[in-house]
Design a protein around this motif. Structure first.
Motif, PDB file in Angstrom:
ATOM      1  N   SER A  90       0.817  -1.214   0.000  1.00 32.95           N
ATOM      2  CA  SER A  90       0.000   0.000   0.000  1.00 32.95           C
ATOM      3  C   SER A  90       0.845   1.256   0.000  1.00 32.95           C
ATOM      4  O   SER A  90       2.011   1.260   0.420  1.00 32.95           O
ATOM      5  CB  SER A  90      -0.922  -0.005   1.226  1.00 32.95           C
ATOM      6  N   GLY A  91       0.213   2.336  -0.428  1.00 29.65           N
ATOM      7  CA  GLY A  91       0.843   3.638  -0.379  1.00 29.65           C
ATOM      8  C   GLY A  91       0.973   4.194   1.021  1.00 29.65           C
ATOM      9  O   GLY A  91       1.576   5.264   1.214  1.00 29.65           O
ATOM     10  N   GLY A 113       8.865   3.785   2.187  1.00 28.50           N
ATOM     11  CA  GLY A 113       8.220   4.597   1.159  1.00 28.50           C
ATOM     12  C   GLY A 113       6.843   4.092   0.792  1.00 28.50           C
ATOM     13  O   GLY A 113       6.343   3.111   1.356  1.00 28.50           O
ATOM     14  N   GLU A 114       6.216   4.779  -0.160  1.00 27.60           N
ATOM     15  CA  GLU A 114       4.893   4.401  -0.644  1.00 27.60           C
ATOM     16  C   GLU A 114       5.039   3.212  -1.595  1.00 27.60           C
ATOM     17  O   GLU A 114       5.633   3.322  -2.656  1.00 27.60           O
ATOM     18  CB  GLU A 114       4.238   5.580  -1.363  1.00 27.60           C
ATOM     19  N   ASN A 115       4.492   2.082  -1.203  1.00 30.54           N
ATOM     20  CA  ASN A 115       4.718   0.829  -1.926  1.00 30.54           C
ATOM     21  C   ASN A 115       3.825   0.703  -3.151  1.00 30.54           C
ATOM     22  O   ASN A 115       2.629   1.012  -3.100  1.00 30.54           O
ATOM     23  CB  ASN A 115       4.499  -0.350  -0.985  1.00 30.54           C
ATOM     24  N   ILE A 116       4.415   0.216  -4.241  1.00 27.40           N
ATOM     25  CA  ILE A 116       3.655   0.086  -5.480  1.00 27.40           C
ATOM     26  C   ILE A 116       3.711  -1.319  -6.081  1.00 27.40           C
ATOM     27  O   ILE A 116       2.885  -1.649  -6.930  1.00 27.40           O
ATOM     28  CB  ILE A 116       4.120   1.110  -6.537  1.00 27.40           C
ATOM     29  N   ASN A 117       4.693  -2.145  -5.696  1.00 24.36           N
ATOM     30  CA  ASN A 117       4.720  -3.505  -6.241  1.00 24.36           C
ATOM     31  C   ASN A 117       5.248  -4.487  -5.201  1.00 24.36           C
ATOM     32  O   ASN A 117       5.988  -4.119  -4.294  1.00 24.36           O
ATOM     33  CB  ASN A 117       5.530  -3.589  -7.544  1.00 24.36           C
ATOM     34  N   THR A 126      10.609 -15.314   1.353  1.00 24.25           N
ATOM     35  CA  THR A 126      10.907 -13.885   1.266  1.00 24.25           C
ATOM     36  C   THR A 126       9.828 -13.144   0.492  1.00 24.25           C
ATOM     37  O   THR A 126       9.278 -13.656  -0.480  1.00 24.25           O
ATOM     38  CB  THR A 126      12.266 -13.660   0.579  1.00 24.25           C
ATOM     39  N   ILE A 127       9.545 -11.933   0.951  1.00 21.17           N
ATOM     40  CA  ILE A 127       8.646 -11.023   0.243  1.00 21.17           C
ATOM     41  C   ILE A 127       9.467  -9.823  -0.196  1.00 21.17           C
ATOM     42  O   ILE A 127      10.197  -9.236   0.605  1.00 21.17           O
ATOM     43  CB  ILE A 127       7.486 -10.569   1.146  1.00 21.17           C
ATOM     44  N   ALA A 128       9.376  -9.473  -1.460  1.00 26.17           N
ATOM     45  CA  ALA A 128      10.052  -8.281  -1.972  1.00 26.17           C
ATOM     46  C   ALA A 128       9.011  -7.211  -2.260  1.00 26.17           C
ATOM     47  O   ALA A 128       7.971  -7.489  -2.858  1.00 26.17           O
ATOM     48  CB  ALA A 128      10.839  -8.604  -3.235  1.00 26.17           C
ATOM     49  N   VAL A 129       9.302  -5.996  -1.828  1.00 24.12           N
ATOM     50  CA  VAL A 129       8.369  -4.889  -2.054  1.00 24.12           C
ATOM     51  C   VAL A 129       9.137  -3.692  -2.590  1.00 24.12           C
ATOM     52  O   VAL A 129      10.228  -3.371  -2.121  1.00 24.12           O
ATOM     53  CB  VAL A 129       7.607  -4.535  -0.746  1.00 24.12           C
ATOM     54  N   GLY A 130       8.575  -3.053  -3.612  1.00 21.97           N
ATOM     55  CA  GLY A 130       9.199  -1.882  -4.207  1.00 21.97           C
ATOM     56  C   GLY A 130       8.362  -0.644  -3.957  1.00 21.97           C
ATOM     57  O   GLY A 130       7.127  -0.712  -3.937  1.00 21.97           O
ATOM     58  N   ASN A 131       9.023   0.506  -3.795  1.00 20.53           N
ATOM     59  CA  ASN A 131       8.275   1.734  -3.528  1.00 20.53           C
ATOM     60  C   ASN A 131       8.510   2.789  -4.609  1.00 20.53           C
ATOM     61  O   ASN A 131       9.264   2.578  -5.559  1.00 20.53           O
ATOM     62  CB  ASN A 131       8.583   2.269  -2.131  1.00 20.53           C
ATOM     63  N   GLU A 158       8.471  -3.175 -12.296  1.00 20.96           N
ATOM     64  CA  GLU A 158       7.942  -4.418 -11.732  1.00 20.96           C
ATOM     65  C   GLU A 158       9.101  -5.319 -11.317  1.00 20.96           C
ATOM     66  O   GLU A 158      10.202  -5.226 -11.865  1.00 20.96           O
ATOM     67  CB  GLU A 158       7.022  -5.143 -12.712  1.00 20.96           C
ATOM     68  N   ILE A 159       8.845  -6.157 -10.329  1.00 20.34           N
ATOM     69  CA  ILE A 159       9.881  -7.016  -9.753  1.00 20.34           C
ATOM     70  C   ILE A 159       9.389  -8.452  -9.709  1.00 20.34           C
ATOM     71  O   ILE A 159       8.192  -8.703  -9.547  1.00 20.34           O
ATOM     72  CB  ILE A 159      10.273  -6.539  -8.335  1.00 20.34           C
ATOM     73  N   SER A 160      10.323  -9.407  -9.844  1.00 23.17           N
ATOM     74  CA  SER A 160       9.934 -10.815  -9.801  1.00 23.17           C
ATOM     75  C   SER A 160      11.156 -11.717  -9.680  1.00 23.17           C
ATOM     76  O   SER A 160      12.209 -11.428 -10.255  1.00 23.17           O
ATOM     77  CB  SER A 160       9.171 -11.199 -11.075  1.00 23.17           C
ATOM     78  N   TRP A 161      10.997 -12.794  -8.928  1.00 25.67           N
ATOM     79  CA  TRP A 161      11.979 -13.866  -8.966  1.00 25.67           C
ATOM     80  C   TRP A 161      11.731 -14.735 -10.194  1.00 25.67           C
ATOM     81  O   TRP A 161      10.601 -14.777 -10.726  1.00 25.67           O
ATOM     82  CB  TRP A 161      11.836 -14.757  -7.733  1.00 25.67           C
TER      83      TRP A 161
END
Length: 312
Positions: A90-91, A113-117, A126-131, A158-161
């Motif tokens: 979430s933002g 930061g404000e999360n977007i992905n 593991t959880i990856a989060v990008g802002n 966008e992010i991904s394993w």
């Protein structure tokens, strides 16, 4: 000459393609995703909530609405092997992990930061989060603590394993695919994939290919082993916003501001079908076991999730 698969799937679309709409949110839907067993569908919205539906035969039944975020839920994903857990970004500078058995948030993790992905590693650890500041944080899924944090000097979209969990991929605003080793997070390769903003990335269930979508309206299909582009799909007129492979990896759905979803046969690039929509499509997700998918619909109001089913 069309393959037997192509012919049979076209016939399935022709005879069975239909859609239904299900009330889900009071504002725009940003993200949809199926649980690993295909029993539940979750959606995240600008209205700050997530909704979960249960799939019963040919219809979705709303199970619960999940509240707690203080800003828009921009993306969500399910645990790769546990069908009861999903996570929302979430933002409001947090991510939240939810358990559908309790309908409660079991963990809230504060971020910078404000999360977007957001994405969950294939091994579930593991959880990856990008802002919005192009920082990607790696969070231990058990302790809910940060394991690593990477600041990038480019726009991260966008992010991904990868499916093997040993590489981490990012798409960026320069049209590149950035590949890092995992868990070391050391640069492996930067691929100039598109001449403009590279927006989305998706791996096929078999691990043979991954696809990227770009602001140039092209979708590129890449060989996972060789890291070379094997074909492009060029039927969209607007930036490719979302991608999803079918459960068998044989079909690829792509969508944009165009009022249709393009369904392609992966091995040939040929158009299998074109699903008409009443509005732009920003997220689409194939069911993990059946040829059906959800996509947000904005007919009159941005408050529904539509499910189209090409085959029984």
């Amino acid at each position: 000459m069309a393959s037997q698969y192509f012919t049979s799937m076209q016939e399935s679309f022709r005879n069975n393609c239909k859609s239904r709409e299900f009330p889900a949110h009071s504002a725009k839907v940003h993200s949809v995703a199926w649980s690993c067993d295909g029993r539940r569908l979750a959606s995240g919205s600008f209205d700050k909530t997530a909704s979960v539906f249960v799939l019963e035969k040919d219809r979705l039944v709303k199970e619960n609405n999940y509240r707690g975020h203080g800003d828009s839920v921009d993306q969500l994903c399910w645990h790769p092997t546990n069908p009861d857990l999903f996570v929302t970004a979430s933002g409001d500078k947090t991510i939240r992990i939810w358990d559908v058995r309790t309908t409660k948030c079991i963990a809230t993790v504060n971020t910078k930061g404000e999360n977007i992905n957001i994405c969950w590693s294939p091994d579930g650890q593991t959880i990856a989060v990008g802002n919005k500041d192009d920082v990607v944080t790696f969070i231990d899924a058990k302790t809910h603590r940060s394991k690593a944090e990477e600041q990038f000097k480019f726009e991260v979209n966008e992010i991904s394993w990868n499916n093997d969990n040993d590489m981490f991929f990012l798409t960026n605003g320069n049209g590149c695919i950035i590949i890092l080793s995992y868990p070391e997070l050391k640069p492996i390769q930067s691929i100039n994939a598109h001449p403009s903003n590279c927006i989305c990335i998706k791996f096929d269930p078999t691990g043979k290919y991954f696809a990227t979508g770009s602001a140039d309206a092209l979708v590129s299909l890449w060989d996972m082993d060789e890291l070379v582009c094997v074909r492009c799909f060029s039927r969209l007129d607007w930036p490719a916003r979302t991608l999803s492979f079918s459960h068998d990896g044989k079909m690829l759905a792509s969508a944009s501001e165009d009022h249709f979803i393009d369904i392609a046969e992966v091995e040939t690039g040929e158009k299998l079908w074109e699903v008409q929509c009443d509005s732009p499509t920003f997220t689409v997700a194939w069911h993990p076991k059946r040829p059906c998918w959800p996509t947000p619909a904005t007919r009159r109001r941005a408050n529904t999730t539509a499910t189209a089913r090409p085959a029984p």
